[in-house]
Design a protein around this motif. Structure first.
Motif, short mmCIF file in Angstrom:
data_model
loop_
_atom_site.label_atom_id
_atom_site.label_comp_id
_atom_site.label_asym_id
_atom_site.label_seq_id
_atom_site.Cartn_x
_atom_site.Cartn_y
_atom_site.Cartn_z
N ARG A 103 55.53 34.92 48.52
CA ARG A 103 54.61 34.52 47.37
C ARG A 103 55.16 35.18 46.20
O ARG A 103 54.96 34.20 45.08
N ARG A 104 55.39 36.34 46.02
CA ARG A 104 55.70 36.72 44.50
C ARG A 104 57.02 36.03 44.15
O ARG A 104 57.15 35.96 42.96
N ALA A 105 58.01 35.72 45.04
CA ALA A 105 59.41 35.22 44.57
C ALA A 105 58.94 33.66 43.97
O ALA A 105 59.33 33.24 43.12
N ARG A 106 57.77 33.17 44.40
CA ARG A 106 57.36 31.95 44.08
C ARG A 106 56.34 31.91 42.87
O ARG A 106 55.79 30.98 42.14
N GLY A 107 56.09 33.17 42.41
CA GLY A 107 55.04 33.44 41.30
C GLY A 107 53.66 33.39 41.61
O GLY A 107 52.65 33.14 40.79
N LYS A 108 53.31 33.46 43.26
CA LYS A 108 51.83 33.56 43.61
C LYS A 108 51.42 34.76 43.77
O LYS A 108 50.43 34.74 44.22
N GLY A 109 51.97 35.76 43.76
CA GLY A 109 51.62 37.08 44.12
C GLY A 109 50.32 37.67 43.38
O GLY A 109 50.12 37.19 42.35
N ALA A 110 49.82 38.78 43.63
CA ALA A 110 49.11 39.32 42.94
C ALA A 110 49.40 40.25 41.73
O ALA A 110 50.65 40.64 41.80
N PRO A 111 48.92 40.03 40.35
CA PRO A 111 49.58 40.73 39.22
C PRO A 111 49.46 42.27 39.41
O PRO A 111 48.81 42.85 40.29
N LYS A 112 50.35 42.74 38.86
CA LYS A 112 50.42 44.30 38.78
C LYS A 112 49.26 44.63 38.01
O LYS A 112 48.76 44.09 37.23
N GLY B 241 46.35 41.65 34.79
CA GLY B 241 45.29 40.61 35.25
C GLY B 241 44.59 40.01 34.43
O GLY B 241 44.79 40.26 32.92
N LYS B 242 43.86 39.02 34.63
CA LYS B 242 42.91 38.49 33.65
C LYS B 242 41.91 39.18 32.92
O LYS B 242 41.87 39.17 31.77
N ARG B 243 41.34 40.11 33.45
CA ARG B 243 40.46 41.12 32.64
C ARG B 243 41.37 42.16 31.85
O ARG B 243 40.75 42.29 30.64
N ALA B 244 42.44 42.53 32.18
CA ALA B 244 43.43 43.14 31.13
C ALA B 244 43.56 42.45 30.04
O ALA B 244 43.53 42.87 28.88
N ALA B 245 43.99 41.17 30.10
CA ALA B 245 44.46 40.37 29.14
C ALA B 245 43.17 40.03 28.19
O ALA B 245 43.56 39.92 26.93
N MET B 246 42.09 39.78 28.74
CA MET B 246 40.87 39.44 27.80
C MET B 246 40.73 40.94 27.00
O MET B 246 40.23 40.79 25.81
N ALA B 247 40.79 42.10 27.70
CA ALA B 247 40.39 43.08 26.86
C ALA B 247 41.51 43.24 25.92
O ALA B 247 41.04 43.91 24.62
N LYS B 248 42.55 43.09 25.79
CA LYS B 248 43.63 43.33 24.94
C LYS B 248 43.64 42.14 23.93
O LYS B 248 43.86 42.58 22.73
N LYS B 249 43.26 41.07 23.97
CA LYS B 249 42.69 40.06 23.07
C LYS B 249 41.55 40.66 22.19
O LYS B 249 41.53 40.56 20.99
N LYS B 250 40.66 41.39 22.75
CA LYS B 250 39.59 42.03 21.76
C LYS B 250 40.11 42.98 21.18
O LYS B 250 39.47 43.48 19.92
#
Length: 112
Positions: free
Chosen positions: A88-97, A101-110
């Motif tokens: 799954r990770r090879a196809r880009g479907k695995g869990a993020p490190k 993740g989505k929440r961390a990306a939103m916090a960086k934008k803030k």
């Protein structure tokens, strides 16, 4: 009035005798009894046979070990799970490190 009362008493006596003859429960007041439960067949033995014993339950909890190679124990199910995650990770479907993740990306934008 006494005629109606005597008829009611006669009916009750007939109902009582009828219940004795046919093996039914006589319940003139209509109160709830546990008689229908007491008439059922006992289920204890079949339930004991259905559920596994304590020893069997303990054996079920032990993971299936397939091989002992050297000093290491290998579990086939765990190896299959790890291989599936790698695919799954090879196809880009695995869990993020962690922290990507989505929440961390939103916090960086803030913070910007």
């Amino acid at each position: 009035m006494s005629g109606a009362a005597s008829q009611a008493l006669r009916r009750l006596k007939v109902a009582e005798v009828s219940a004795k003859i046919f093996g039914n429960a006589f319940n003139p007041t209509g109160e709830r009894t546990g008689n229908y439960i007491l008439r059922q067949n006992f289920r204890g033995e079949s339930m004991v046979r259905y559920y596994p014993s304590q020893l069997d339950r303990n054996l079920i909890k032990v993971p299936r070990i397939s091989r002992l190679v050297g000093d290491k124990l290998y579990d086939i199910d765990e190896i299959d799970r790890l291989n599936a995650i790698d695919k799954r990770r090879a196809r880009g479907k695995g869990a993020p490190k962690k922290g990507e993740g989505k929440r961390a990306a939103m916090a960086k934008k803030k913070k910007k």
